[in-house]
Design a protein around this motif. Structure first.
Motif, mmCIF file in Angstrom:
data_model
loop_
_atom_site.group_PDB
_atom_site.id
_atom_site.type_symbol
_atom_site.label_atom_id
_atom_site.label_comp_id
_atom_site.label_asym_id
_atom_site.label_seq_id
_atom_site.Cartn_x
_atom_site.Cartn_y
_atom_site.Cartn_z
ATOM 1 N N MET A 1 -22.570 73.150 -22.330
ATOM 2 C CA MET A 1 -23.557 73.611 -23.283
ATOM 3 C C MET A 1 -23.657 72.570 -24.406
ATOM 4 S SD MET A 1 -23.806 77.307 -25.178
ATOM 5 C CE MET A 1 -23.811 78.229 -23.680
ATOM 6 N N SER A 2 -24.835 72.311 -24.878
ATOM 7 C CA SER A 2 -25.033 71.304 -25.923
ATOM 8 C C SER A 2 -24.772 71.894 -27.298
ATOM 9 C CB SER A 2 -26.475 70.772 -25.865
ATOM 10 O OG SER A 2 -27.373 71.764 -26.342
ATOM 11 N N ILE A 3 -24.508 71.027 -28.259
ATOM 12 C CA ILE A 3 -24.301 71.474 -29.636
ATOM 13 C C ILE A 3 -25.553 72.160 -30.158
ATOM 14 C CG2 ILE A 3 -24.885 69.209 -30.652
ATOM 15 C CD1 ILE A 3 -22.353 71.796 -32.021
ATOM 16 N N GLU A 4 -26.711 71.664 -29.777
ATOM 17 C CA GLU A 4 -27.963 72.276 -30.217
ATOM 18 C C GLU A 4 -28.051 73.736 -29.755
ATOM 19 O OE1 GLU A 4 -28.667 67.869 -29.998
ATOM 20 O OE2 GLU A 4 -27.746 69.344 -28.672
ATOM 21 N N THR A 5 -27.652 73.985 -28.509
ATOM 22 C CA THR A 5 -27.673 75.349 -27.972
ATOM 23 C C THR A 5 -26.647 76.218 -28.695
ATOM 24 O OG1 THR A 5 -28.365 74.514 -25.823
ATOM 25 C CG2 THR A 5 -27.414 76.738 -25.881
ATOM 26 N N VAL A 22 -21.826 66.718 -36.667
ATOM 27 C CA VAL A 22 -21.948 68.178 -36.564
ATOM 28 C C VAL A 22 -21.161 68.669 -35.347
ATOM 29 C CG1 VAL A 22 -23.565 70.078 -36.144
ATOM 30 C CG2 VAL A 22 -24.139 68.296 -37.809
ATOM 31 N N ASN A 23 -21.253 67.948 -34.252
ATOM 32 C CA ASN A 23 -20.537 68.316 -33.039
ATOM 33 C C ASN A 23 -19.022 68.279 -33.269
ATOM 34 O OD1 ASN A 23 -20.029 68.966 -30.375
ATOM 35 N ND2 ASN A 23 -21.402 67.421 -29.545
ATOM 36 N N LEU A 24 -18.538 67.267 -33.973
ATOM 37 C CA LEU A 24 -17.102 67.179 -34.290
ATOM 38 C C LEU A 24 -16.649 68.358 -35.136
ATOM 39 C CD1 LEU A 24 -16.547 63.399 -35.054
ATOM 40 C CD2 LEU A 24 -15.323 64.772 -33.364
ATOM 41 N N MET A 25 -17.418 68.687 -36.171
ATOM 42 C CA MET A 25 -17.043 69.804 -37.041
ATOM 43 C C MET A 25 -17.053 71.119 -36.268
ATOM 44 S SD MET A 25 -18.740 68.895 -40.736
ATOM 45 C CE MET A 25 -20.363 68.452 -40.122
ATOM 46 N N TYR A 26 -18.093 71.329 -35.483
ATOM 47 C CA TYR A 26 -18.206 72.562 -34.707
ATOM 48 C C TYR A 26 -17.052 72.669 -33.700
ATOM 49 C CZ TYR A 26 -20.177 76.264 -31.833
ATOM 50 O OH TYR A 26 -20.361 77.435 -31.146
ATOM 51 N N THR A 27 -16.788 71.589 -33.003
ATOM 52 C CA THR A 27 -15.736 71.586 -31.987
ATOM 53 C C THR A 27 -14.357 71.750 -32.621
ATOM 54 O OG1 THR A 27 -17.121 70.205 -30.567
ATOM 55 C CG2 THR A 27 -14.773 70.302 -30.026
ATOM 56 N N SER A 28 -14.148 71.125 -33.755
ATOM 57 C CA SER A 28 -12.877 71.280 -34.476
ATOM 58 C C SER A 28 -12.641 72.748 -34.820
ATOM 59 C CB SER A 28 -12.897 70.428 -35.737
ATOM 60 O OG SER A 28 -11.755 70.684 -36.519
ATOM 61 N N ASN A 29 -13.661 73.407 -35.323
ATOM 62 C CA ASN A 29 -13.532 74.828 -35.652
ATOM 63 C C ASN A 29 -13.324 75.673 -34.397
ATOM 64 O OD1 ASN A 29 -13.745 74.586 -38.461
ATOM 65 N ND2 ASN A 29 -15.973 74.518 -38.344
ATOM 66 N N TRP A 30 -13.968 75.297 -33.303
ATOM 67 C CA TRP A 30 -13.827 76.011 -32.042
ATOM 68 C C TRP A 30 -12.386 75.921 -31.523
ATOM 69 C CZ3 TRP A 30 -12.933 74.002 -27.050
ATOM 70 C CH2 TRP A 30 -13.156 74.889 -26.003
#
Length: 151
Positions: A1-5, A22-30
């Motif tokens: 799944m893409s970061i946009e999705t 943004v992808n790094l921050m989102y993935t870090s939180n995930w």
């Protein structure tokens, strides 16, 4: 799944660099959320777990609170407060440093080591989940890219 999705973004990012940040921050939180779900039943926070792992890495030698602070993953953490909480749970011991009475030495207890051993099993499960998504070569390459970004 893409970061946009995942973040339900309908407009494109301004640049690939903005997208990766943004992808790094989102993935870090995930990743942190998955780790917190493992730690919660044991009454630990991510920061407390980090302190215990630092102490296990130096065991049986004591570590000064200031050295713990330097090695923490979350630089905003208050290592002294974290150590206090771990002392209350009997996972670590705190003593006055014999060579510097202003400094405090911290060492992990057998109870703390036992807890980490139990958590290692859960960490192996998380690692296996990641292993199913990235090859070892991809994991090495991703680490190299992240190191390069911080350089």
């Amino acid at each position: 799944m893409s970061i946009e999705t995942d973040i339900k973004q309908t407009t494109p990012f301004k640049t690939p660099y903005h997208r990766v940040m943004v992808n790094l921050m989102y993935t870090s939180n995930w990743v942190a959320d998955a780790q917190m779900r493992v730690l919660k039943p044991f009454g630990l926070t991510l920061q407390q777990y980090n302190v215990l792992r630092i102490l296990r890495g130096q065991y049986p030698n004591p570590v000064k609170v200031s050295d713990i602070t330097e090695r923490m993953l979350d630089k905003m953490s208050n290592a002294s407060r974290l150590v206090d909480k771990l002392v209350a749970k009997k996972f670590v011991l705190r003593t006055e440093c014999p060579s510097d009475r202003r400094a405090v030495d911290v060492v992990i207890t057998d109870k703390g080591l036992s807890l980490l051993k139990r958590l290692d099993i859960h960490q192996a499960d998380l690692d296996e989940n990641h292993r199913s998504k990235l090859t070892e070569e991809e994991a090495v390459y991703l680490s190299q890219l992240l190191d390069k970004l911080r350089a």
